[in-house]
Design an enzyme around this catalytic site. Structure first.
Site, mmCIF file in Angstrom:
data_model
loop_
_atom_site.group_PDB
_atom_site.id
_atom_site.type_symbol
_atom_site.label_atom_id
_atom_site.label_comp_id
_atom_site.label_asym_id
_atom_site.label_seq_id
_atom_site.Cartn_x
_atom_site.Cartn_y
_atom_site.Cartn_z
ATOM 1 N N GLY A 208 0.667 -1.347 0.083
ATOM 2 C CA GLY A 208 -0.089 -0.108 -0.145
ATOM 3 C C GLY A 208 0.773 1.282 -0.128
ATOM 4 N N GLY A 211 2.464 5.606 4.576
ATOM 5 C CA GLY A 211 1.609 6.281 5.550
ATOM 6 C C GLY A 211 0.111 5.555 5.552
ATOM 7 N N GLY A 213 -0.448 2.905 7.283
ATOM 8 C CA GLY A 213 -0.453 1.911 8.310
ATOM 9 C C GLY A 213 -0.114 0.424 8.255
ATOM 10 C CE LYS A 214 3.238 0.069 3.370
ATOM 11 N NZ LYS A 214 2.753 1.501 3.239
ATOM 12 C CB THR A 215 5.045 0.039 10.065
ATOM 13 O OG1 THR A 215 5.722 0.249 8.816
ATOM 14 C CG2 THR A 215 6.196 -0.206 11.026
ATOM 15 C CD GLU A 431 -3.372 32.067 -6.029
ATOM 16 O OE1 GLU A 431 -4.299 31.416 -6.099
ATOM 17 O OE2 GLU A 431 -2.290 31.897 -6.354
HETATM 18 P P1 ADP Z 1 3.445 2.716 6.640
HETATM 19 O O1 ADP Z 1 4.177 1.625 7.393
HETATM 20 O O2 ADP Z 1 2.085 2.245 5.861
HETATM 21 O O3 ADP Z 1 4.138 3.911 5.918
HETATM 22 P P2 ADP Z 1 2.927 3.585 9.297
HETATM 23 O O4 ADP Z 1 2.305 2.531 9.923
HETATM 24 O O5 ADP Z 1 4.368 3.910 9.453
HETATM 25 O O6 ADP Z 1 2.523 3.799 7.831
HETATM 26 O O7 ADP Z 1 2.000 4.753 9.802
HETATM 27 C C1 ADP Z 1 2.454 5.936 10.653
HETATM 28 C C2 ADP Z 1 1.528 6.343 11.609
HETATM 29 O O8 ADP Z 1 0.420 6.948 11.081
HETATM 30 C C3 ADP Z 1 1.240 5.484 12.563
HETATM 31 O O9 ADP Z 1 2.212 5.269 13.571
HETATM 32 C C4 ADP Z 1 -0.097 5.917 12.915
HETATM 33 O O10 ADP Z 1 0.095 6.870 14.094
HETATM 34 C C5 ADP Z 1 -0.613 6.700 11.812
HETATM 35 N N1 ADP Z 1 -1.517 5.773 11.077
HETATM 36 C C6 ADP Z 1 -1.326 5.222 9.756
HETATM 37 N N2 ADP Z 1 -2.546 4.592 9.582
HETATM 38 C C7 ADP Z 1 -3.275 4.467 10.270
HETATM 39 C C8 ADP Z 1 -4.576 3.779 10.539
HETATM 40 N N3 ADP Z 1 -5.138 2.933 9.575
HETATM 41 N N4 ADP Z 1 -5.002 3.973 11.878
HETATM 42 C C9 ADP Z 1 -4.500 4.722 12.660
HETATM 43 N N5 ADP Z 1 -3.190 5.283 12.566
HETATM 44 C C10 ADP Z 1 -2.623 5.248 11.379
HETATM 45 ZN ZN ZN Z 2 -1.356 29.675 -9.622
HETATM 46 MG MG MG Z 3 6.357 1.639 7.152
#
Ligand code: ADP
Ligand code: ZN
Ligand code: MG
Length: 614
Positions: A208, A211, A213-215, A431
């Site tokens: 995905g 950011g 939430g994979k980790t 603008e």
């Molecule tokens: P990825 O590994 O996909 O790049 P992360 O798991 O590192 O993303 O997400 C970073 C932070 O964003 C998490 O520590 C959390 O605080 C927030 N976050 C991301 N996805 C979610 C989610 N689905 N629900 C709640 N918090 C989330």
């Molecule tokens: Zn512009």
């Molecule tokens: Mg990650």
């Protein structure tokens, strides 16, 4: 999130004082060696030596391998009796033996091997050995070699306790959570699954955009199951020295076997799992070796013993195909950007730790954050809290969220910057042009705010359009209208300033061109080029422009693509120009209002345009 890390690295247990001594030993030995050499000698040139020899001033001579040592009959002026002649000239003079025979007193002439066996061979040997030994130890400490202790030292273990992550911390990606429930069940009670003869996937790949939430999900799986969690990032495996990464993989799986049931998590798998290529640099070799070792390790264990390997990536298209074959990462779980309901839930999770005013409507905030991933939303809550803190408020209200949002999408306000009056006017015209076009072309997202207050990132002002709902499909007309809106700023400048535009609109032009190009190459929207995809291979689904596009079409076609892009942009510009000249009065009204008030919201814009719609 804190994870207690265990570092059973043996070499680290050496006390610092030991290190000091070990490092010092070679130095001491070298010093001793130098000190043992006779220091109080006169150094003579070969010529001087020969003169003294003939003058019978030399009492005895010892011919060594690299120099000639001897004693004078009389001490010289500086009181030194012994002398040394360096090798230069010694060898070339074949009269020397005869001269020595003639002028040195009987018996006082010897030819030996110089400073003796100990000084000559044993001592340098010992010094060398000590130096090498020291070097080895230092290098081992720094990570050279395949010592198990070293290979073990990188992973993080899951720590029980208050910072345990569970599925409650994950919101808005229910499908992914649902798929992982089964994994949790298996890790909790592997026997039950084994009895039923079910096959549990060995490897699960979370795929995905960044950011989403994979980790976080991986941590939550471990937290829910309450099993040890070995977490490593793909880049941890890629080291300078060939073999270290592979050793780490072996060690990781060996430890996991001991701790089963447990979870191995490899974050950013793409750093390690990029498709192997023949040949390549040393770093490439190392990565290939590590990847091969990972493939072997994944084949080598039986998932029914309770080890599950999870990995995450946002570049699935770059992964080596061997990694995603059955028996390895054979299950994909897509972790997508959340929809509006998902965003609301994620916001709910993150505002838990922030005092919010009662009036706050998370649904509204979710509505304005289309396209945000979980990490962006977490960031938004944080920005809003900062805004409230800066204003000295007790709790965070809706305005703080709006401010935080604007800061994230447009950068911080730059109120201090001093603009010349004519610059302010030009920005206002620009603008106003964007805003007027956004209001005039059908189907575009409504304008939420127009402002001439500078933002970071080089923008003069900004026009913020927000979708009322998430949009998943875009028609050709919508795309063209968007291009028209992006070109509206410069077109307005052109109209008001008699064809003269400024350099403040590079990103407008960039975005417009990008859309037009994709219409031609990706969406098949150009009649001239037909419904054909000119996408390069290996294009990232998540990261725009993430990988190089390898042209597999002729130069002729490339030229036609360029011409078509140009044609689309020209067409959109024409439309925009004609709207602006037709509604010039409205354009000027918005411009004046912007100069007077700096920022206009949707309602104020409505008022200005109310009698112009005719
Ligand atoms: P990825 O590994 O996909 O790049 P992360 O798991 O590192 O993303 O997400 C970073 C932070 O964003 C998490 O520590 C959390 O605080 C927030 N976050 C991301 N996805 C979610 C989610 N689905 N629900 C709640 N918090 C989330
Ligand atoms: Zn512009
Ligand atoms: Mg990650």
């Amino acid at each position: 999130m804190r994870f207690s890390s265990s570092r059973p690295d043996k070499s680290r247990r050496l006390q610092p004082r030991w290190w000091f001594l070990l490092a010092l030993a070679p130095v001491v030995i070298v010093l001793a060696y130098v000190a043992m050499r006779p220091t109080s000698v006169r150094v003579l040139s070969y010529g001087q030596f020969k003169k003294k020899l003939v003058a019978r001033q030399i009492k005895s001579v010892r011919v060594g391998s690299s120099e000639l040592l001897g004693e004078l009959t009389e001490p010289s002026k500086d009181g030194l009796r012994e002398f040394r002649v360096s090798r230069v000239g010694l060898e070339r003079d074949d009269q020397l033996p005869a001269l020595l025979d003639q002028y040195v007193p009987e018996g006082a002439y010897e030819a030996d091997s110089g400073p003796g066996v100990i000084q000559n061979t044993l001592l340098p040997g010992a010094v060398l050995a000590v130096l090498l030994g020291g070097l080895y130890l230092v290098a081992r400490r720094a990570g050279f070699g395949t010592a198990m202790a070293f290979a073990k030292s990188r992973h993080k273990m899951y720590g029980e306790g208050p910072d345990r992550v569970t599925f409650d911390d994950v919101a808005g990606i229910d499908e992914a959570v649902g798929e992982l429930q089964e994994v949790v069940g298996f890790l909790k009670t592997p026997e039950k699954f084994r009895k039923l003869g079910g096959r549990i996937p060995k490897g699960i790949l979370l795929v995905g955009p960044p950011g989403t939430g994979k980790t976080l999900l991986a941590k939550a799986v471990a937290g829910e199951a309450g099993v040890p969690f070995f977490s490593l990032s793909g880049s941890d495996f890629v080291e300078m020295f060939v073999g270290v990464g592979a050793a780490r993989v072996r060690s990781l799986f060996a430890q996991a076997e001991e701790k089963a049931p447990c979870l191995i998590f490899i974050d950013e798998l793409d750093a390690l799992g990029k498709a192997r290529s023949g040949g390549g640099s040393g770093g490439q070799d190392e990565r290939d070796q590590t990847l091969n070792q990972l493939l072997v390790a994944m084949d080598g264990f039986d998932s029914n013993r309770g080890i599950i390997v999870m990995a995450a990536t946002n570049r699935p298209e770059t992964l080596d195909s061997a990694l995603v074959r059955p028996g390895r990462f054979d299950r994909n779980v897509t972790v997508d950007r959340p929809d509006i309901g998902g965003r609301e839930q994620i916001l709910r999770v993150h505002v838990k730790n922030v005092p919010c005013s009662d009036a706050i409507n998370l649904r509204n905030i979710a509505a304005m954050t289309s396209g945000f991933a979980g990490a962006d939303l977490a960031n938004l809550v944080n920005e809003a809290a900062l805004m409230a803190a800066r204003a000295g408020k007790e709790s965070v209200d809706h305005l703080d969220f709006e401010r935080g949002f604007e800061r994230i999408v447009a950068g911080p306000e730059k109120r201090q910057r001093i603009l010349r009056t004519d610059e302010v006017r030009r920005i206002a015209v620009h603008e106003a042009g964007h805003a007027l076009i956004a209001r005039s072309l059908p189907g575009l997202d409504p304008v939420h705010k127009v402002s001439i207050v500078g933002r970071g990132g080089g923008l003069g002002g900004f026009t913020l359009s927000l979708p009322e709902e998430d949009r998943f499909l875009h028609t050709g007309t919508w795309l063209k209208n968007t291009i028209g809106m992006l070109l509206g700023g410069t077109a307005a400048e052109e109209l008001i300033y008699d064809g003269e535009i400024s350099d403040g609109a590079t990103s407008d032009l960039q975005r417009a061109t990008q859309i037009a190009r994709r219409m031609v190459t990706d969406f098949g929207m150009s009649p001239a080029l037909g419904r054909v995809s000119y996408q390069g291979e290996n294009r990232s689904p998540f990261i725009p422009g993430g990988s190089s596009v390898e042209a597999s079409w002729s130069e002729q076609t490339a030229r036609e693509i360029d011409l078509e892009v140009r044609r689309i942009l020209d067409g959109c510009l024409d439309t925009t120009r004609s709207i602006l000249s037709r509604r010039r009065a409205a354009l000027e009204a918005i411009t004046e209002a912007l100069i007077a008030r700096e920022t206009l919201d949707a309602a104020e814009l409505n008022d200005l345009l109310s009698d112009d719609w005719a």
